[in-house]
Design an enzyme around this catalytic site. Sequence first.
Site, PDB file in Angstrom:
ATOM      1  N   SER A  49      23.661  16.131  98.559  1.00 28.77           N
ATOM      2  CA  SER A  49      24.204  14.526  98.620  1.00 28.77           C
ATOM      3  C   SER A  49      24.334  14.003  99.860  1.00 28.77           C
ATOM      4  CB  SER A  49      25.304  14.609  97.752  1.00 28.77           C
ATOM      5  OG  SER A  49      25.932  13.373  97.401  1.00 28.77           O
ATOM      6  N   ASP A  89      19.318  12.080  88.040  1.00 23.86           N
ATOM      7  CA  ASP A  89      20.159  11.568  89.015  1.00 23.86           C
ATOM      8  C   ASP A  89      19.825  10.089  89.107  1.00 23.86           C
ATOM      9  OD1 ASP A  89      21.319  11.169  91.339  1.00 23.86           O
ATOM     10  OD2 ASP A  89      20.872  12.820  92.338  1.00 23.86           O
ATOM     11  N   HIS A 149      23.392  13.693  89.099  1.00 28.41           N
ATOM     12  CA  HIS A 149      23.624  13.896  90.647  1.00 28.41           C
ATOM     13  C   HIS A 149      24.420  15.267  90.924  1.00 28.41           C
ATOM     14  CE1 HIS A 149      23.889  13.095  94.816  1.00 28.41           C
ATOM     15  NE2 HIS A 149      25.257  13.077  94.673  1.00 28.41           N
TER      16      HIS A 149
END
Lengths: 361, 361
Positions: free
Chosen positions: A145, A309, A342
């Site tokens: 991330s 995601d 995600h």
Amino acid sequence: MGPATHYLDIEEPFLMYRGGELPALRIAWETWGTLNPARDNAILLFTGLSPGAHAASSPVDPAPGWWEDMVGPGKPIDTDRFFVICANSLGSCKGSTGPASINPATGKPWRLHFPELAIEDIARATRLVTDHLGIGKLYAVIGPSMGGFTALAWLKQYPGSTARLGLISTACSATPFAISIRSLQREAIVTDRNFHNGDYSEDEWPEVGMRLARKLGMITYRSAGEWQRRFGRKRQDYFPSTLFGMRFDVESYLETHARKFVGQFDPCSYLYLSRAMDLFDACDSDETLKNLFRRCFTGHALVIGVETDILFPLHQQRDLAGALESSGSEVTFEALPSVQGHDAFLVDFERFEQPFRDWLA
Amino acid sequence: MGPATHYLDIEEPFLMYRGGELPALRIAWETWGTLNPARDNAILLFTGLSPGAHAASSPVDPAPGWWEDMVGPGKPIDTDRFFVICANSLGSCKGSTGPASINPATGKPWRLHFPELAIEDIARATRLVTDHLGIGKLYAVIGPSMGGFTALAWLKQYPGSTARLGLISTACSATPFAISIRSLQREAIVTDRNFHNGDYSEDEWPEVGMRLARKLGMITYRSAGEWQRRFGRKRQDYFPSTLFGMRFDVESYLETHARKFVGQFDPCSYLYLSRAMDLFDACDSDETLKNLFRRCFTGHALVIGVETDILFPLHQQRDLAGALESSGSEVTFEALPSVQGHDAFLVDFERFEQPFRDWLA
């Protein structure tokens, strides 16, 4: 911060990437495993927006870390083999200097007087820790991330500094969709009646804005498909029937997560890190991604993306993998069919485990 | 409301689907074209959450309507052939009775004292208009988005009342993702410092909450892919460099839309309609969708979905089309590759035009 946290204090000005400076700096960090005599078994782990340096438990601090299932003895990032380092990001509020820290010039928290933060600053502040530990070339740099942004900002500033690069559910820059979500999260915080342009107090905390921001975050961290299976249209009919209060299970789930978060994260830290993510662009000096990698990295890269995601969509990891490959690196690319969006790297370990084991073998 | 708006005033109590009643009722509506002597060329159009009855321009009111490119002489919904009716939804604030209307018992706006609104109430209030016009069986009932919910609520209450059914970017109920988005929109409004539990005034309007709600709406009405093409990472560098103000084009786009919306829609109307959407479930009486259609509709249905719609995802239109087909109806199903997401029916007319022409031919 826990019993295993170390602190590095630098009593010199730190010049920020986008201007301004910090008169001094503290970085909180933890390590696991043992640095070998050749000093070539170190893995540097960058974090997402909200976690601190406590990636995993250890004998000194048995509390579970944010990547507990991935980091430890015998685990995919095996601390019997590797010396793992994780620092709290500059600008965060979990031990490192950030907007919630005291500004020595005023004796009060920096808040909005903190200089603008760039992802590049986070990488550079972390470099102070690896320098302090006497580590030269790393065995691997890993970032999920926002941590992937930091890994790229690291590479740009320290070309050739790692033999392996792990980019997990990340990208070379944010999409306009991700920017719009974060823009709204920030707007919810700065318009909170208690925000007072950053001068909130313990008694008057911008809770409402932080709660909205966290809920919006959760919506983009998971996937619609997961929620369909998990919550469907289930309702909590034992709640009093209110027009606009919670009723559906999904609403209660969001509320639970939001409540946990509100007291744990400083609103200004959130704003600074969030904006830094929007502004980061690995190619901002008009260098192509391929040239950036050619200049800064040769080795074995692991790139993982998740089909569901929406915050860092799969096409972004495909772009990273493609650029790495065409720059001459060896690339393992995994497009995982996880339903957890995600956040999959934080929860769907069954899918993430094997690619890490193979890559670090 | 414009020069072409008609009003139907009912001076009798209207019992609400979920309890409570309205002592009287006003419904605003418009028509286009001419009802033929057989009274069998009427098309009833239900709206999404925010539009009023003004679906298209006319000689009396030349202002463009919300479905201007679809409704008119020679257009896909051809007013040279059809008599088209569109009403402002009960609970809205564009001429029909809703939370912003005056409660005759107090002389003040209803606001949160309005009884709980159900989609079924909107359908039933609209039925008063078609009854008033002396229309029995309709040529078609068409509903996009929330209007599709209303079309289903209409069918359930008036089985066999239409020969054609158009369900556009809609579903039989909301997904938990859509519920979570609307839940957040409502939370932003009710936590606005000016909301005062519904007692806001012209001078102190819950603007911040409405702006956040609208922006979040826009994010889910369009698609990430559209924004990638349209905005990318373009910035407005002529704006003063502020830490948390607007800078990216996508942020400015959202701000523009939000500003337009804030003064045009009553916050309580928004709350009631939004919650009614969450609670609607065509199958809430444990009837399967197939049985519902078998009981209430036999004819030619048009079901359109858009591949990039995240609010009413394509699998929901597939479910509708499948149930219609297995119930014995003729079904035209279109899965459009538009990049404009849920809003495609309001902007991507090139793709929507032909299916409508073929279906109504």
